[in-house]
Design an enzyme around this catalytic site. Structure first.
Site, mmCIF file in Angstrom:
data_model
loop_
_atom_site.group_PDB
_atom_site.id
_atom_site.type_symbol
_atom_site.label_atom_id
_atom_site.label_comp_id
_atom_site.label_asym_id
_atom_site.label_seq_id
_atom_site.Cartn_x
_atom_site.Cartn_y
_atom_site.Cartn_z
ATOM 1 N N GLU A 42 -83.004 -16.095 -18.585
ATOM 2 C CA GLU A 42 -84.093 -16.874 -19.207
ATOM 3 C C GLU A 42 -85.288 -17.038 -18.270
ATOM 4 O OE1 GLU A 42 -83.474 -17.376 -22.421
ATOM 5 O OE2 GLU A 42 -81.531 -16.462 -21.916
ATOM 6 N N ASP A 58 -114.326 9.725 -13.178
ATOM 7 C CA ASP A 58 -115.037 10.082 -14.385
ATOM 8 C C ASP A 58 -115.431 8.824 -15.152
ATOM 9 O OD1 ASP A 58 -114.558 12.838 -16.621
ATOM 10 O OD2 ASP A 58 -116.005 11.204 -16.696
HETATM 11 N N1 4HQ Z 1 -89.615 -9.985 -19.254
HETATM 12 N N2 4HQ Z 1 -93.964 -8.127 -19.170
HETATM 13 C C1 4HQ Z 1 -87.988 -11.803 -19.511
HETATM 14 C C2 4HQ Z 1 -90.612 -9.324 -19.968
HETATM 15 C C3 4HQ Z 1 -91.898 -8.900 -19.353
HETATM 16 C C4 4HQ Z 1 -93.007 -8.371 -20.051
HETATM 17 C C5 4HQ Z 1 -89.626 -10.212 -17.812
HETATM 18 C C6 4HQ Z 1 -88.444 -10.432 -19.954
HETATM 19 C C7 4HQ Z 1 -89.142 -11.584 -17.418
HETATM 20 C C8 4HQ Z 1 -87.341 -13.155 -17.642
HETATM 21 N N3 4HQ Z 1 -92.264 -8.946 -18.081
HETATM 22 N N4 4HQ Z 1 -87.871 -11.888 -18.080
HETATM 23 N N5 4HQ Z 1 -93.124 -8.151 -21.360
HETATM 24 O O1 4HQ Z 1 -90.457 -9.108 -21.140
HETATM 25 O O2 4HQ Z 1 -93.517 -8.488 -17.974
#
Ligand code: 4HQ
Length: 259
Positions: free
Chosen positions: A122, A175
């Site tokens: 989480e 470019d």
């Molecule tokens: N996560 N761009 C949940 C992402 C994510 C995204 C990273 C899932 C962090 C805890 N990170 N964890 N999209 O979905 O960067």
């Protein structure tokens, strides 16, 4: 040898360091590491847990789904990196961050040392973000199982902007026109594939005609798929003329039916 700039360093804080071995060591980034243009180090957050079982996560206060990454191991890992280089810039990958784009990539490429913190479960205890993170970045509006793939995307997008990482004649950022637009169509041999042939102009040897055709195709494609980019682009007089030509060609011709 030491051609100007010092190597850019990436430190990845993760529970899954193995995920980074192959993807960052192939092809262009692999060459960049060999050439000493970038350095990529993985740091296992678990190595900074002090208890016997090296616990890195715990249940959320207040209850609810899943596990939260604990603050202490991450704090100790980041402090360890900062003790080596106080100028390091720390990034947490999260869908709540600023959306990665070329401008952000360019700004990050001017830093000498990045820490990329990859969350699992989480995510991390909020105090990690408050106390240890300089910037939060998202790679897009979708949910990953962890920040690792997002960190690789950031490293890839940033590394290719560093001098010497792409081939000598390809500085992708040079470019200026095509930078803000989608790419024009590319072709290679054979000339004819199952009845589909390459646009004749590309075989003409007429370089100004080819350049004009590519600009027009880039404009067409951008207008069709990403009009938002077109609105932001700095269009020259010639670009504007090409754009009017495209619009004229795409509109039904009302001059012929007297309406
Ligand atoms: N996560 N761009 C949940 C992402 C994510 C995204 C990273 C899932 C962090 C805890 N990170 N964890 N999209 O979905 O960067």
């Amino acid at each position: 040898m030491g051609c100007g700039r010092k190597r850019m360093k990436f430190d990845i804080l993760t529970l899954f360091p193995q995920m980074f071995s192959s993807p960052l060591q192939e092809s262009i980034l692999g060459k960049a590491i060999e050439k000493g243009l970038i350095q990529i180090r993985t740091i296992n957050i678990r190595d900074f847990a002090l208890d016997k079982h090296r616990v890195v996560d715990d249940t959320p206060y207040g209850g609810g789904q899943g596990m939260v990454m604990k603050v202490e191991p991450i704090a100790r890992a980041i402090e360890w990196v900062k003790s080596q280089d106080p100028s390091v810039w720390t990034i947490y990958l999260t869908p709540q961050g600023r959306g990665l784009n070329q401008e952000i990539s360019r700004k990050l490429s001017s830093r000498s040392h990045l820490v990329l913190l990859c969350g699992r479960y989480e995510g991390v205890d909020e105090r990690v973000r408050e106390l240890f993170i300089d910037e939060e970045i998202s790679i897009g509006d979708y949910v990953l199982t962890g920040g690792e793939l997002a960190a690789m995307v950031v490293i890839d997008a940033v590394s290719r902007l560093l001098p010497g990482v792409l081939g000598s004649d390809r500085s992708a950022e040079e470019d200026s026109f095509f930078n803000s637009l989608l790419e024009y169509p590319q072709y290679t041999r054979p000339f004819n594939f199952r009845g589909n042939s390459v646009p004749e102009v590309l075989l003409s040897g007429n370089h100004s005609a080819i350049s004009l055709w590519r600009k027009k195709e880039a404009l067409k494609r951008t207008l069709d798929r990403r009009p938002d980019l077109l609105a932001k682009a700095n269009l020259s007089r010639e670009d504007q003329r090409l754009l009017e030509e495209i619009l004229r060609e795409s509109r039904p011709d009302k001059s012929r039916d007297g309406a």
